[in-house]
Enzyme design. Sequence first.
Site, short mmCIF file in Angstrom:
data_model
loop_
_atom_site.label_atom_id
_atom_site.label_comp_id
_atom_site.label_asym_id
_atom_site.label_seq_id
_atom_site.Cartn_x
_atom_site.Cartn_y
_atom_site.Cartn_z
CG HIS A 1 -1.99 -0.98 1.21
ND1 HIS A 1 -2.95 -1.02 0.22
CD2 HIS A 1 -2.32 -1.98 2.08
CE1 HIS A 1 -3.81 -2.00 0.47
NE2 HIS A 1 -3.45 -2.61 1.60
CB CYS B 1 -3.53 3.22 -5.79
SG CYS B 1 -4.64 1.86 -6.20
#
Length: 495
Positions: free
Chosen positions: A333, A376
């Site tokens: 992440h 992301c």
Amino acid sequence: MDFHKLLYTISEALATEDLVALKFLSLEHIPLRKQEGIRDPEALFLALEEKGMMEEDDLSFLKELLFRINRIDLLTDKLSSSREEMERELQIPGRAKVSQFRYLLFQLSENITTDELKSLKFLLIKELPKCKLDNEMTLINVFIEMEKKGLLAEENLEILKTICEKIDKSLLKKIEEYELDRNVEMYITEEPGGQTRVSEGITHVSQEQTTGPFKVRDSLWPSQTASDSPGIQEEIQQPDMYKMSSRPRGICVILNNHDFTKARSEVPKLQNIKDRNGTDADAAALRKVFTKLHFEIAEHKDLTAEQIRHTVHVYRNMDHRDRDCFVCCILSHGDKGIVFGTDGQETSIQELTTSFTGMNCPSLAGKPKVFFIQACQGDTFQKGVHIETDSAELDSSVEADARFQLECIPDEADFLLGMATMKDFVSYRSTTQGTWYIQSLCEHLEKSCPRGEDILSILTAVNREVSRKNDRLNQGKQMPQPSFTLRKKLIFPVN
């Protein structure tokens, strides 16, 4: 028209000076020794065909060659192309197959006058045999002899610049423009004991150069000595390719974060962060493909931020002198400019990549440092028609890896940063099959490396494949984004 009939028709229209130019521009692909027996364009085309540079369904190199030598008539009449089309085509990173260096020399040969050529030969009288400087020698011939003697190379233009300054400053200006386009400042300092340390900095890069799917910033590296550089004979082979012959090629480090239980319990803002289910499928795919590419695999799983920094520090301090490359794959992440450790603490992406600059990791100086980042870069969905995603709020099989910015690649040569998605947008991860980006990357590496394709061509294919995937729920799409400061073609041989 039949392929070989087409080549014959084009060859019939080429003059002797055209053939000389075509052979010179093809030197990176057909070595000088093998060119000695080529007496006509047909033979050159056949040699290029044997090298895989010219095929019935791929005439891009032939088009480029005709464009470079300004035979626009043949380009238009025989190949249904145009000057404008080629100018657009060759602006695409990695598309040109004639090296910038080779084309620079050709341009100089086209712009020199007879008197200037005589002056240039006179100034080289102490460097080259007189028989190589007679009146029949063209400037292209002189360049070839200079390369053989180690007086001229892509990273060694000083002698040529000195001569051009004396005979025609407009020629010198062309060389300086070429160097400026490469956006490089080179700094060479002498270390105690007589050793030479080289570091590089990148000069200003215009906005036009940094937009689009690639950041293109090339660099130069100090040349070998004349005794080490036999010129453009076959022993040099591909001077525009990174050396990739060591066994192992290098270390492929995989930082694979799956379990974020600690982050959920200790960091309030991350209480909803999910475990990265499916990431082990990515790690397995990376292990498989980079093992086949002869890399030593080192996987580290579920690291805190401090453990990530410590691990990178260990590999930075390793001796990589016997290795040709370094690869680091980060699966985690993240957020703007950072990746999360499993404890929810932040680690700067730029800090990780900058650890391997020539100053911080001298044994990797001049060698490619490759980073693939799966995370992301935002929480925005890219909209598109009939297209899929790796975001947190989709369905039970697709999740997000948070976000980080793109300013993570050092302003130094020999780096490649492969991003899973563009700035501000999500990337997609199947909870069972892994991420779109890493799975596509591994598939294309496994398929294309045996064919000798370079990494930028492979990443372009990955862009194309991932961009075609569909998120049926949000009608979103994903577009990976590579950036690089590579100076040469990066090819991973399988042999």
